[in-house]
Design a protein around this motif. Structure first.
Motif, PDB file in Angstrom:
ATOM      1  N   PRO A   2      42.347  13.543  -5.495  1.00 28.59           N
ATOM      2  CA  PRO A   2      41.155  13.539  -6.993  1.00 28.59           C
ATOM      3  C   PRO A   2      42.663  14.255  -7.857  1.00 28.59           C
ATOM      4  N   PRO A   3      42.573  13.275  -9.224  1.00 25.21           N
ATOM      5  CA  PRO A   3      43.545  13.604 -10.229  1.00 25.21           C
ATOM      6  C   PRO A   3      43.480  15.025 -10.584  1.00 25.21           C
ATOM      7  N   ILE A   4      42.248  15.308 -11.043  1.00 27.76           N
ATOM      8  CA  ILE A   4      42.749  17.140 -11.277  1.00 27.76           C
ATOM      9  C   ILE A   4      43.275  17.904 -10.131  1.00 27.76           C
ATOM     10  N   LEU A   5      43.189  18.145  -8.798  1.00 29.25           N
ATOM     11  CA  LEU A   5      44.089  18.233  -7.419  1.00 29.25           C
ATOM     12  C   LEU A   5      45.426  18.091  -8.502  1.00 29.25           C
ATOM     13  N   VAL A   6      45.673  16.440  -7.942  1.00 28.01           N
ATOM     14  CA  VAL A   6      47.618  16.587  -8.640  1.00 28.01           C
ATOM     15  C   VAL A   6      48.083  17.171 -10.366  1.00 28.01           C
ATOM     16  N   ALA A   7      47.176  16.863 -10.531  1.00 28.84           N
ATOM     17  CA  ALA A   7      47.720  18.053 -12.283  1.00 28.84           C
ATOM     18  C   ALA A   7      47.857  19.816 -11.605  1.00 28.84           C
ATOM     19  N   ILE A   8      46.742  20.032 -10.593  1.00 25.73           N
ATOM     20  CA  ILE A   8      46.666  21.268 -10.039  1.00 25.73           C
ATOM     21  C   ILE A   8      48.103  22.109  -9.715  1.00 25.73           C
ATOM     22  N   LEU A   9      48.156  20.682  -8.239  1.00 25.94           N
ATOM     23  CA  LEU A   9      49.454  20.522  -7.757  1.00 25.94           C
ATOM     24  C   LEU A   9      50.788  20.465  -8.107  1.00 25.94           C
ATOM     25  N   SER A  10      50.818  19.259  -9.288  1.00 30.33           N
ATOM     26  CA  SER A  10      52.230  19.127 -10.174  1.00 30.33           C
ATOM     27  C   SER A  10      52.642  20.346 -10.761  1.00 30.33           C
ATOM     28  N   GLY A  11      51.273  21.670 -11.067  1.00 27.46           N
ATOM     29  CA  GLY A  11      51.289  22.087 -12.071  1.00 27.46           C
ATOM     30  C   GLY A  11      52.695  23.767 -11.240  1.00 27.46           C
ATOM     31  N   LEU A  12      51.927  23.667 -10.489  1.00 23.04           N
ATOM     32  CA  LEU A  12      51.919  25.054  -9.348  1.00 23.04           C
ATOM     33  C   LEU A  12      53.589  24.732  -9.147  1.00 23.04           C
ATOM     34  N   VAL A  13      53.878  23.027  -8.647  1.00 21.91           N
ATOM     35  CA  VAL A  13      55.282  23.007  -8.315  1.00 21.91           C
ATOM     36  C   VAL A  13      55.898  23.270  -9.642  1.00 21.91           C
ATOM     37  N   ALA A  14      55.428  22.966 -10.024  1.00 20.11           N
ATOM     38  CA  ALA A  14      56.795  22.405 -11.808  1.00 20.11           C
ATOM     39  C   ALA A  14      56.142  24.127 -11.713  1.00 20.11           C
ATOM     40  N   ALA A  15      55.376  25.032 -11.956  1.00 23.53           N
ATOM     41  CA  ALA A  15      55.739  26.702 -12.400  1.00 23.53           C
ATOM     42  C   ALA A  15      57.543  26.910 -11.084  1.00 23.53           C
ATOM     43  N   TYR A  16      56.463  26.676 -10.153  1.00 23.97           N
ATOM     44  CA  TYR A  16      58.054  27.280  -9.338  1.00 23.97           C
ATOM     45  C   TYR A  16      59.349  26.459  -9.451  1.00 23.97           C
ATOM     46  N   ALA A  17      59.410  25.721  -9.792  1.00 29.22           N
ATOM     47  CA  ALA A  17      60.755  25.683 -10.325  1.00 29.22           C
ATOM     48  C   ALA A  17      61.245  25.531 -11.511  1.00 29.22           C
ATOM     49  N   PRO A 257      51.191  11.750  -2.822  1.00 29.73           N
ATOM     50  CA  PRO A 257      50.615  12.766  -3.797  1.00 29.73           C
ATOM     51  C   PRO A 257      51.544  14.021  -2.910  1.00 29.73           C
ATOM     52  N   THR A 258      51.327  14.865  -1.782  1.00 33.00           N
ATOM     53  CA  THR A 258      50.954  15.952  -1.158  1.00 33.00           C
ATOM     54  C   THR A 258      53.053  16.220  -0.805  1.00 33.00           C
ATOM     55  N   LEU A 259      53.241  14.733  -0.419  1.00 37.34           N
ATOM     56  CA  LEU A 259      54.459  14.049   0.422  1.00 37.34           C
ATOM     57  C   LEU A 259      55.884  14.723  -1.138  1.00 37.34           C
ATOM     58  N   LEU A 260      55.381  13.725  -2.317  1.00 37.67           N
ATOM     59  CA  LEU A 260      56.065  14.641  -3.545  1.00 37.67           C
ATOM     60  C   LEU A 260      56.121  15.432  -3.769  1.00 37.67           C
ATOM     61  N   ALA A 261      55.139  16.154  -3.780  1.00 41.71           N
ATOM     62  CA  ALA A 261      55.073  17.325  -3.955  1.00 41.71           C
ATOM     63  C   ALA A 261      55.875  18.849  -3.035  1.00 41.71           C
ATOM     64  N   LEU A 262      56.077  18.618  -2.031  1.00 36.60           N
ATOM     65  CA  LEU A 262      56.864  19.225  -0.852  1.00 36.60           C
ATOM     66  C   LEU A 262      58.757  18.487  -1.102  1.00 36.60           C
ATOM     67  N   LEU A 263      58.447  17.113  -1.355  1.00 41.42           N
ATOM     68  CA  LEU A 263      59.649  17.750  -2.104  1.00 41.42           C
ATOM     69  C   LEU A 263      60.318  17.743  -3.837  1.00 41.42           C
ATOM     70  N   GLY A 264      59.547  18.280  -3.977  1.00 42.89           N
ATOM     71  CA  GLY A 264      59.847  18.767  -5.795  1.00 42.89           C
ATOM     72  C   GLY A 264      60.299  20.156  -5.055  1.00 42.89           C
ATOM     73  N   LYS A 265      59.158  20.809  -4.500  1.00 43.37           N
ATOM     74  CA  LYS A 265      59.299  22.255  -3.326  1.00 43.37           C
ATOM     75  C   LYS A 265      61.006  22.305  -3.410  1.00 43.37           C
ATOM     76  N   MET A 266      61.427  21.766  -2.174  1.00 41.42           N
ATOM     77  CA  MET A 266      62.817  21.130  -1.606  1.00 41.42           C
ATOM     78  C   MET A 266      63.555  21.380  -2.735  1.00 41.42           C
ATOM     79  N   GLY A 267      63.831  20.437  -3.254  1.00 41.29           N
ATOM     80  CA  GLY A 267      64.423  20.488  -4.418  1.00 41.29           C
ATOM     81  C   GLY A 267      64.962  22.254  -6.287  1.00 41.29           C
ATOM     82  N   ALA A 268      63.691  22.411  -5.877  1.00 40.99           N
ATOM     83  CA  ALA A 268      63.356  23.277  -6.645  1.00 40.99           C
ATOM     84  C   ALA A 268      64.139  25.196  -5.518  1.00 40.99           C
ATOM     85  N   ASP A 269      63.909  24.664  -4.229  1.00 43.16           N
ATOM     86  CA  ASP A 269      64.752  26.079  -3.007  1.00 43.16           C
ATOM     87  C   ASP A 269      65.717  25.271  -2.789  1.00 43.16           C
TER      88      ASP A 269
END
Length: 328
Positions: A2-17, A257-269
């Motif tokens: 769902p788009p709302i979950l994509v937005a939440i997940l993206s926001g969490l990863v972006a804040a972490y980054a 979307p999960t894979l993209l979030a994981l890749l974003g998290k890896m980049g931030a790490d």
């Protein structure tokens, strides 16, 4: 998904980054600073080991250290703490000959508590490599927060404490070291590689979980809202990724979307760990980034839950958790 979950997940990863980027920039700025000059007269120093069995080894090491041998001594863990500066380090940790000088040189009147870097021995073994890489990220976060003037949460047991900052009447190491979080006005971070001590890794994955749970426990109990928010945000990012990975195993629409979030998290790490890894000569650990991120996606939610449901179990268990948080 769902788009709302994509937005939440993206926001969490972006804040972490964003947090990782800010910490990395702060650490880079801190390590570029010129080290303080040596004092005209070196103060008297007392090294306080965590365990009695470390005292003899530290006394032997003191004889070959770069500090004036008539100005440095090793005290008992439960004994009085004389001297102008108290040095603490994790149990079974190895300190280079330059360690006392580097830590004492960073002590100053406006920041009587100095935290130094602690590295994790790994011997190129799988789980210790993952723990060592995770710990490098913590060092970047610690050094960056100190440079940016933010409250410092549970950190490393490698510390120098000026005697003037001890509470009145304190005679033991436990009473002499202030609790976490440390205010930026009273604490500083020493980024010099000469100050880095090396401690053993966790004995097993369960011990690693116990150590992480102890970190969460101390962070959540900290009076600083920033430290608490940091711990909660860290748990939310990894818990959300773990939940999405579990659902993605059954629902193909969640996988991209999960894979993209994981890749974003890896980049931030990578951004978070690279400054400390480069500075302390540990860049070879970056080869374990993927495995470390996947481990953290599993271990951080478990450790956070452990810290909440078993608040007293980890307090006396886990050798490395006790070692790393004793001076906090």
């Amino acid at each position: 998904m769902p788009p709302i979950l994509v937005a939440i997940l993206s926001g969490l990863v972006a804040a972490y980054a964003l947090l990782a980027g800010a910490a990395a920039l702060g650490f880079l700025a801190a390590r570029r600073g010129s080290p303080p000059s040596a004092p005209a007269e070196w103060p008297s120093v007392t090294i306080v080991p965590v365990r009695d069995e470390d005292a003899g080894r530290l006394r032997d090491a003191v004889q070959s250290c770069a500090y004036p041998t008539d100005r440095i001594a090793v005290a008992r863990p439960d004994g009085p703490v004389p001297g102008d500066v108290t040095l603490t380090l994790p149990a079974a940790a190895d300190a280079p000959p330059t360690w006392p000088q580097s830590m004492v040189r960073q002590s100053r009147a406006d920041a009587p508590v100095v935290m130094g870097p602690t590295l994790v021995e790994h011997d190129d073994l799988f789980l210790p490599r993952l723990e060592a890489l995770q710990h490098l990220g913590r060092l970047t976060l610690l050094g960056g927060a100190a440079h940016l003037g933010l409250p410092l949460g549970p950190g490393t047991a490698n510390r120098a404490l000026d005697a003037k900052s001890r509470p009145p009447g304190s005679t033991s190491p436990e009473a002499s070291v202030p609790p976490a979080p440390l205010a930026p006005a009273t604490a500083a971070f020493n980024p010099e590689p000469e100050a880095a001590v090396t401690r053993p890794p966790a004995d097993s994955f369960v011990d690693l979980l116990r150590n992480q749970a102890e970190w969460f426990r101390q962070a959540i109990r900290a009076p600083s809202r920033f430290v608490q928010a940091q711990a909660v945000g860290l748990w939310l990012v990894h818990a959300a990724l773990l939940a999405c990975c579990a659902v993605a195993l059954a629902l193909p629409a969640w996988r991209q979307p999960t894979l993209l979030a994981l890749l974003g998290k890896m980049g931030a790490d990578v951004v978070l760990t690279l400054p400390a890894a480069s500075h302390f000569g540990q860049r070879q650990l970056l080869r374990s980034t993927v495995a470390t991120v996947l481990m953290l996606v599993l271990s951080i939610p478990l450790a956070g839950g452990w810290a909440l449901v078993a608040p007293s179990r980890g307090r006396h268990a886990g050798r490395n958790a006790h070692n790393e948080t004793r001076a906090s």
